[in-house]
Design an enzyme around this catalytic site. Structure first.
Site, PDB file in Angstrom:
ATOM      1  N   SER A 144       0.866  -1.188   0.000  1.00  0.00           N
ATOM      2  CA  SER A 144       0.000   0.000   0.000  1.00  0.00           C
ATOM      3  C   SER A 144       0.892   1.223   0.000  1.00  0.00           C
ATOM      4  O   SER A 144       2.055   1.152   0.441  1.00  0.00           O
ATOM      5  CB  SER A 144      -0.859   0.005   1.274  1.00  0.00           C
ATOM      6  OG  SER A 144      -1.443   1.280   1.483  1.00  0.00           O
ATOM      7  N   TYR A 157      -1.514  -0.089  10.290  1.00  0.00           N
ATOM      8  CA  TYR A 157      -1.620  -0.365   8.851  1.00  0.00           C
ATOM      9  C   TYR A 157      -0.322   0.023   8.143  1.00  0.00           C
ATOM     10  O   TYR A 157       0.220  -0.748   7.339  1.00  0.00           O
ATOM     11  CB  TYR A 157      -2.808   0.403   8.271  1.00  0.00           C
ATOM     12  CG  TYR A 157      -3.152   0.015   6.854  1.00  0.00           C
ATOM     13  CD1 TYR A 157      -3.736  -1.214   6.571  1.00  0.00           C
ATOM     14  CD2 TYR A 157      -2.900   0.878   5.795  1.00  0.00           C
ATOM     15  CE1 TYR A 157      -4.055  -1.572   5.265  1.00  0.00           C
ATOM     16  CE2 TYR A 157      -3.222   0.529   4.496  1.00  0.00           C
ATOM     17  CZ  TYR A 157      -3.804  -0.695   4.235  1.00  0.00           C
ATOM     18  OH  TYR A 157      -4.115  -1.047   2.942  1.00  0.00           O
TER      19      TYR A 157
HETATM   20  N1  LIG Z   1      -8.933  -0.376  -1.137  1.00  0.00           N
HETATM   21  C1  LIG Z   1      -7.860   0.401  -0.950  1.00  0.00           C
HETATM   22  O1  LIG Z   1      -7.953   1.630  -0.992  1.00  0.00           O
HETATM   23  C2  LIG Z   1      -6.520  -0.214  -0.727  1.00  0.00           C
HETATM   24  C3  LIG Z   1      -5.385   0.581  -0.906  1.00  0.00           C
HETATM   25  C4  LIG Z   1      -4.129   0.009  -0.688  1.00  0.00           C
HETATM   26  C5  LIG Z   1      -4.020  -1.320  -0.324  1.00  0.00           C
HETATM   27  N2  LIG Z   1      -5.159  -2.060  -0.140  1.00  0.00           N
HETATM   28  C6  LIG Z   1      -4.978  -3.464   0.264  1.00  0.00           C
HETATM   29  O2  LIG Z   1      -5.610  -4.285  -0.692  1.00  0.00           O
HETATM   30  C7  LIG Z   1      -6.033  -5.503  -0.075  1.00  0.00           C
HETATM   31  C8  LIG Z   1      -7.471  -5.789  -0.436  1.00  0.00           C
HETATM   32  O3  LIG Z   1      -8.266  -4.701   0.023  1.00  0.00           O
HETATM   33  P1  LIG Z   1      -9.737  -4.369  -0.519  1.00  0.00           P
HETATM   34  O4  LIG Z   1      -9.780  -2.933  -0.793  1.00  0.00           O
HETATM   35  O5  LIG Z   1     -10.143  -5.327  -1.570  1.00  0.00           O
HETATM   36  O6  LIG Z   1     -10.549  -4.596   0.832  1.00  0.00           O
HETATM   37  P2  LIG Z   1     -11.745  -5.589   1.173  1.00  0.00           P
HETATM   38  O7  LIG Z   1     -12.059  -5.365   2.601  1.00  0.00           O
HETATM   39  O8  LIG Z   1     -12.815  -5.431   0.145  1.00  0.00           O
HETATM   40  O9  LIG Z   1     -11.046  -7.024   0.972  1.00  0.00           O
HETATM   41  C9  LIG Z   1     -10.192  -7.602   1.905  1.00  0.00           C
HETATM   42  C10 LIG Z   1     -10.558  -9.066   1.995  1.00  0.00           C
HETATM   43  O10 LIG Z   1      -9.641  -9.714   2.888  1.00  0.00           O
HETATM   44  C11 LIG Z   1     -10.392 -10.643   3.639  1.00  0.00           C
HETATM   45  N3  LIG Z   1      -9.756 -10.945   4.911  1.00  0.00           N
HETATM   46  C12 LIG Z   1      -9.582 -10.112   5.968  1.00  0.00           C
HETATM   47  N4  LIG Z   1      -9.036 -10.771   6.991  1.00  0.00           N
HETATM   48  C13 LIG Z   1      -8.827 -12.038   6.570  1.00  0.00           C
HETATM   49  C14 LIG Z   1      -8.291 -13.203   7.189  1.00  0.00           C
HETATM   50  N5  LIG Z   1      -7.864 -13.185   8.459  1.00  0.00           N
HETATM   51  N6  LIG Z   1      -8.229 -14.341   6.463  1.00  0.00           N
HETATM   52  C15 LIG Z   1      -8.665 -14.376   5.187  1.00  0.00           C
HETATM   53  N7  LIG Z   1      -9.195 -13.308   4.557  1.00  0.00           N
HETATM   54  C16 LIG Z   1      -9.284 -12.155   5.243  1.00  0.00           C
HETATM   55  C17 LIG Z   1     -11.727  -9.950   3.883  1.00  0.00           C
HETATM   56  O11 LIG Z   1     -12.750 -10.853   4.235  1.00  0.00           O
HETATM   57  C18 LIG Z   1     -11.960  -9.258   2.547  1.00  0.00           C
HETATM   58  O12 LIG Z   1     -12.758 -10.039   1.679  1.00  0.00           O
HETATM   59  C19 LIG Z   1      -5.758  -5.329   1.423  1.00  0.00           C
HETATM   60  O13 LIG Z   1      -4.539  -5.969   1.759  1.00  0.00           O
HETATM   61  C20 LIG Z   1      -5.632  -3.827   1.576  1.00  0.00           C
HETATM   62  O14 LIG Z   1      -4.839  -3.492   2.680  1.00  0.00           O
HETATM   63  C21 LIG Z   1      -6.397  -1.546  -0.343  1.00  0.00           C
END
Ligand SMILES: NC(=O)c1ccc[n+]([C@@H]2O[C@H](COP(=O)([O-])OP(=O)(O)OC[C@H]3O[C@@H](n4cnc5c(N)ncnc54)[C@H](O)[C@@H]3O)[C@@H](O)[C@H]2O)c1
Length: 263
Positions: A144, A157
């Protein structure tokens, strides 16, 4: 139709979430069979149905990545079901609370590290052990922009995503002798979506000098720091992930691609 991933099997963690699903659909469009892993059953079922609609094989695996034994078992089941894992998108993650470091809750800190770092490490370990045997594989870890520059009020985070950048660099060196590439992507402000809305709301509520207490103003302040002056969309992530996973990137390992509008 592009066929970069024809006959390839991709394991995607966090596949019930926005980015996991969008990437699964992109890999499926390019011919990959998809193993979808997540902790939330109904989200996983919805993703599986959407991936199958692309005409490829998809299987789902309910698994909490913080449980190392469950990860070992899930990875073994994926290998038994599909015969192999060629590609890993190590993407599951949790954003944690928003508070300045002197008020940040220790339990929440530990939970974020457990999911985002130890959980991701367990998946990386189990899948790479399989790839080492096959002397082939490509891995993308989800970092990220919070792991490039520490954002205010996000101690856990930010620390977890800095760790993912470091883990990617070390793993790329450890696994290079086995023809396994390991890279990372770092999205910045992506929206609309659950994480964006949550981030804007919770940053406003921190009442710190960086953001207004009015979420509308906070949104403008956050986007004001982005040279391209807009949020990225979730659909702008799978291109970079699929590039790194593909044979278009065979001489690229250990890098972290920023998907951040110039931040
Ligand atoms: N959306 C953003 O703005 C953004 C920006 C930078 C990085 N990210 C990273 O991208 C990744 C995906 O994020 P997203 O935006 O799709 O969010 P999201 O919340 O839609 O998806 C995250 C998924 O991870 C799953 N998860 C959480 N804990 C878990 C566990 N213990 N075991 C198995 N699965 C688990 C959740 O159930 C969820 O489906 C994350 O690592 C997040 O930190 C997101």
């Amino acid at each position: 139709m592009k066929t970069r991933f024809k006959d390839k099997v991709a394991l995607i963690t966090g596949a019930g979430g926005d980015i996991g699903l969008a990437t699964a659909l992109r890999l499926a469009e390019e011919g990959a069979s998809i193993a979808l892993l997540d902790i939330v059953e109904d989200k996983l079922a919805a993703s599986k149905a959407k991936v199958e609609a692309k005409g490829v094989r998809a299987e789902s695996y309910i698994c909490d990545v913080t449980d190392a034994n469950a990860v070992k078992d899930a990875v073994a089941r994926v290998i038994a079901d599909f015969g192999a894992i060629d590609l890993l998108f190590n993407n599951a993650g949790y954003q944690g609370a928003f508070a300045p470091v002197h008020k940040y809750d220790v339990e929440d800190f530990a939970r974020v590290m457990d999911i985002n770092v130890t959980g991701a490490f367990s998946v990386l370990k189990e899948v790479s052990a399989h790839m080492v045997e096959r002397k082939s594989g490509s891995i993308v870890n989800m970092a990220s922009m919070a792991g490039v520059g520490g954002p205010p009020n996000m101690a856990a985070y930010g620390a977890s995503k800095f760790a993912m950048v470091g883990l990617t660099e070390t793993a790329s060196k450890d696994l290079a002798p086995y023809n396994i590439r390991v890279n990372a992507v770092s999205p910045g402000l992506m929206g609309p979506g659950f994480m964006w809305d949550r981030q804007v709301k919770l940053q406003s509520e921190t009442n710190t000098q960086y953001f207004s207490t009015d979420p509308k103003q906070t949104e403008k302040q956050m986007i004001g720091g982005v040279p391209l002056r807009r949020c990225g969309s979730i659909d702008e992530i799978p291109g970079a992930v699929s590039f790194l996973l593909s044979d278009d990137a065979t001489y690229i390992t250990g890098v972290n691609i920023r998907i951040s509008g110039g931040e």
